[in-house]
Enzyme design. Structure first.
Site, PDB file in Angstrom:
ATOM      1  N   GLN A  68       0.843  -1.199   0.000  1.00  0.00           N
ATOM      2  CA  GLN A  68       0.000   0.000   0.000  1.00  0.00           C
ATOM      3  C   GLN A  68       0.876   1.245   0.000  1.00  0.00           C
ATOM      4  OE1 GLN A  68      -3.408  -0.543   3.079  1.00  0.00           O
ATOM      5  NE2 GLN A  68      -1.814  -1.986   3.642  1.00  0.00           N
ATOM      6  N   ASN A  69       2.173   1.054   0.174  1.00  0.00           N
ATOM      7  CA  ASN A  69       3.064   2.206   0.312  1.00  0.00           C
ATOM      8  C   ASN A  69       3.356   2.829  -1.048  1.00  0.00           C
ATOM      9  OD1 ASN A  69       3.075   1.498   2.952  1.00  0.00           O
ATOM     10  ND2 ASN A  69       5.120   0.580   2.943  1.00  0.00           N
TER      11      ASN A  69
ATOM     12  N   ASP B  61       6.071   4.881  -1.291  1.00  0.00           N
ATOM     13  CA  ASP B  61       7.523   5.106  -1.365  1.00  0.00           C
ATOM     14  C   ASP B  61       8.134   4.031  -2.270  1.00  0.00           C
ATOM     15  OD1 ASP B  61       8.472   2.711   0.141  1.00  0.00           O
ATOM     16  OD2 ASP B  61       7.518   3.649   1.870  1.00  0.00           O
TER      17      ASP B  61
ATOM     18  N   HIS C   7      -1.425   1.341  -4.335  1.00  0.00           N
ATOM     19  CA  HIS C   7      -1.795   2.748  -4.168  1.00  0.00           C
ATOM     20  C   HIS C   7      -0.914   3.679  -5.010  1.00  0.00           C
ATOM     21  CE1 HIS C   7      -3.930   1.819  -0.067  1.00  0.00           C
ATOM     22  NE2 HIS C   7      -4.651   1.482  -1.119  1.00  0.00           N
TER      23      HIS C   7
ATOM     24  N   CYS D  23      -0.220  11.859 -16.522  1.00  0.00           N
ATOM     25  CA  CYS D  23      -1.051  12.890 -17.147  1.00  0.00           C
ATOM     26  C   CYS D  23      -2.509  12.442 -17.110  1.00  0.00           C
ATOM     27  CB  CYS D  23      -0.616  13.126 -18.590  1.00  0.00           C
ATOM     28  SG  CYS D  23      -1.692  14.308 -19.455  1.00  0.00           S
TER      29      CYS D  23
ATOM     30  N   CYS E 138       2.881  17.944 -19.339  1.00  0.00           N
ATOM     31  CA  CYS E 138       3.006  16.603 -19.922  1.00  0.00           C
ATOM     32  C   CYS E 138       3.844  16.672 -21.205  1.00  0.00           C
ATOM     33  CB  CYS E 138       1.618  16.045 -20.226  1.00  0.00           C
ATOM     34  SG  CYS E 138       1.697  14.456 -21.086  1.00  0.00           S
TER      35      CYS E 138
ATOM     36  N   GLY F 134       2.867  -4.406   8.995  1.00  0.00           N
ATOM     37  CA  GLY F 134       2.910  -2.951   9.183  1.00  0.00           C
ATOM     38  C   GLY F 134       1.728  -2.207   8.622  1.00  0.00           C
TER      39      GLY F 134
ATOM     40  N   ALA G 100       9.200  -3.610  12.700  1.00  0.00           N
ATOM     41  CA  ALA G 100       9.387  -4.394  11.474  1.00  0.00           C
ATOM     42  C   ALA G 100      10.853  -4.740  11.232  1.00  0.00           C
ATOM     43  CB  ALA G 100       8.814  -3.617  10.283  1.00  0.00           C
TER      44      ALA G 100
HETATM   45  P1  OAD Z   1      -1.232   3.210   8.993  1.00  0.00           P
HETATM   46  O1  OAD Z   1      -0.494   4.473   9.332  1.00  0.00           O
HETATM   47  O2  OAD Z   1      -2.700   3.231   9.056  1.00  0.00           O
HETATM   48  O3  OAD Z   1      -0.751   2.030   9.938  1.00  0.00           O
HETATM   49  C1  OAD Z   1       0.593   1.774  10.151  1.00  0.00           C
HETATM   50  C2  OAD Z   1       0.735   0.522  10.955  1.00  0.00           C
HETATM   51  O4  OAD Z   1       2.111   0.289  11.126  1.00  0.00           O
HETATM   52  C3  OAD Z   1       0.106   0.579  12.355  1.00  0.00           C
HETATM   53  O5  OAD Z   1      -0.554  -0.643  12.600  1.00  0.00           O
HETATM   54  C4  OAD Z   1       1.315   0.707  13.283  1.00  0.00           C
HETATM   55  O6  OAD Z   1       1.144   0.034  14.519  1.00  0.00           O
HETATM   56  C5  OAD Z   1       2.374   0.001  12.482  1.00  0.00           C
HETATM   57  N1  OAD Z   1       3.754   0.459  12.770  1.00  0.00           N
HETATM   58  C6  OAD Z   1       4.193   1.688  13.085  1.00  0.00           C
HETATM   59  N2  OAD Z   1       5.535   1.683  13.227  1.00  0.00           N
HETATM   60  C7  OAD Z   1       5.941   0.404  12.990  1.00  0.00           C
HETATM   61  C8  OAD Z   1       7.208  -0.254  12.980  1.00  0.00           C
HETATM   62  N3  OAD Z   1       8.330   0.400  13.213  1.00  0.00           N
HETATM   63  N4  OAD Z   1       7.240  -1.566  12.684  1.00  0.00           N
HETATM   64  C9  OAD Z   1       6.100  -2.268  12.427  1.00  0.00           C
HETATM   65  N5  OAD Z   1       4.868  -1.695  12.427  1.00  0.00           N
HETATM   66  C10 OAD Z   1       4.795  -0.375  12.694  1.00  0.00           C
HETATM   67  O7  OAD Z   1      -0.702   2.750   7.545  1.00  0.00           O
HETATM   68  P2  OAD Z   1      -1.365   1.787   6.462  1.00  0.00           P
HETATM   69  O8  OAD Z   1      -2.096   0.671   7.138  1.00  0.00           O
HETATM   70  O9  OAD Z   1      -0.308   1.463   5.494  1.00  0.00           O
HETATM   71  O10 OAD Z   1      -3.703   5.071   1.535  1.00  0.00           O
HETATM   72  O11 OAD Z   1      -2.397   2.755   5.797  1.00  0.00           O
HETATM   73  C11 OAD Z   1      -3.156   2.271   4.725  1.00  0.00           C
HETATM   74  C12 OAD Z   1      -3.466   3.370   3.767  1.00  0.00           C
HETATM   75  O12 OAD Z   1      -4.048   4.480   4.441  1.00  0.00           O
HETATM   76  C13 OAD Z   1      -2.266   3.982   3.083  1.00  0.00           C
HETATM   77  O13 OAD Z   1      -1.782   3.236   2.010  1.00  0.00           O
HETATM   78  C14 OAD Z   1      -2.798   5.287   2.623  1.00  0.00           C
HETATM   79  C15 OAD Z   1      -3.505   5.698   3.869  1.00  0.00           C
HETATM   80  O14 OAD Z   1      -4.514   6.582   3.717  1.00  0.00           O
HETATM   81  C16 OAD Z   1      -3.693   5.923   0.490  1.00  0.00           C
HETATM   82  O15 OAD Z   1      -2.934   6.849   0.420  1.00  0.00           O
HETATM   83  C17 OAD Z   1      -4.696   5.592  -0.574  1.00  0.00           C
END
Ligand code: OAD
Length: 241
Positions: free
Chosen positions: A94-95, A97, A111, A119, A140, A179, A223
């Site tokens: 979902q990242n 980066d 994502h 564009c 573009c 994560g 992680a």
């Molecule tokens: P979140 O920010 O919602 O959740 C991050 C998770 O990582 C949480 O469960 C934390 O406990 C965990 N966490 C934090 N630090 C950590 C570490 N050092 N090691 C392991 N785990 C750790 O992020 P996502 O679930 O990725 O969507 O969010 C999902 C989506 O919401 C993203 O892709 C983005 C956002 O809105 C879009 O941009 C469309």
């Protein structure tokens, strides 16, 4: 008879947290100081493209000052070993980066990617991690449209690769959610889909994700430590080369 193994790994912001990239859901409910609807929706882009562009240009530039951590690297090594051992493997992230790619993985970026510009008029896409001016749009080069957008999926847009992901999750023998807080769908639904399709489900995160179920094996921790240990164990269990 031995069942052929296939593994799907879903990663979220937590996997990159140890590289210094902030996660989304902080205690104040803000995302790098912004409300999501002000910077991550098509409506925001229409209403205030300068603000959205500036925000994403800063996030794009910030990629240059981070590096993959041991969790990204362990996943890339595991993918090579799984493939060499005849085990199916798909990494879905979902990242936005580019740390999985820089570690050597080839993730399906559901994502989108900060490193890519797109564009909206002609569909042209290009990889650009060299131009970061937050105050000027980039035109573009294919059709001349005045402003490229970041090729990231905003709220109310449809993520990439859904059919392929759902097919792989529904057919895998092992599903790892690493994560991710398990609140943003459709990704948050893959854990239940895998479990209900008969896969073993393993969840690694700092906090208990929203979608965790008693049948999932939960490994709390950072992680950078927990993921390499988990994958080492899995590689041993599968007898990977
Ligand atoms: P979140 O920010 O919602 O959740 C991050 C998770 O990582 C949480 O469960 C934390 O406990 C965990 N966490 C934090 N630090 C950590 C570490 N050092 N090691 C392991 N785990 C750790 O992020 P996502 O679930 O990725 O969507 O969010 C999902 C989506 O919401 C993203 O892709 C983005 C956002 O809105 C879009 O941009 C469309």
């Amino acid at each position: 008879m031995r069942v052929a193994r296939s593994i799907v790994v879903l990663t979220g912001a937590g996997i990159s947290a140890d590289s210094g990239i902030p996660t989304f859901r902080g205690p104040d409910g803000l995302w790098e100081g912004h409300r999501v609807e002000d910077v991550a929706t098509p409506a925001a882009w229409r209403r205030d493209p300068r603000r959205v562009w500036g925000f994403y240009q800063r996030r794009r530039q910030a990629l240059l000052s981070v590096v993959p951590n041991p969790a990204h690297r362990a996943l890339a090594v595991f993918e090579d070993r799984a493939k060499a051992g005849g085990v199916g493997f798909l990494l879905v992230t979902q990242n936005v980066d580019d740390l999985h790619a820089r570690a050597g993985s080839s993730p399906l970026s559901m994502h989108g990617e900060l490193a890519v510009l797109r564009c909206e008029r002609c569909g042209h896409r290009e990889r650009d991690l060299a131009r970061f001016d937050p105050d000027h749009f980039l035109a573009c080069p294919a059709c001349g449209f005045e402003r490229l957008r970041p090729d990231v999926v905003w709220f109310h847009e449809i993520p990439y690769g859904l059919e392929r992901i759902e097919a792989a999750v529904g057919a895998c023998t092992d599903f790892l959610a690493l994560g991710t807080s398990g609140v943003v769908y459709p990704a948050a639904g893959y854990l239940a889909l895998a479990r209900e399709s008969g896969a073993r489900t393993i969840v690694q995160s700092l906090d208990r994700p929203e979608n965790l179920h008693p049948a999932d094996r939960f490994l709390p921790g950072h992680a950078k430590d927990a993921v390499p240990a988990l994958l080492d164990g899995l590689a041993r269990e599968l007898g990977l080369p």
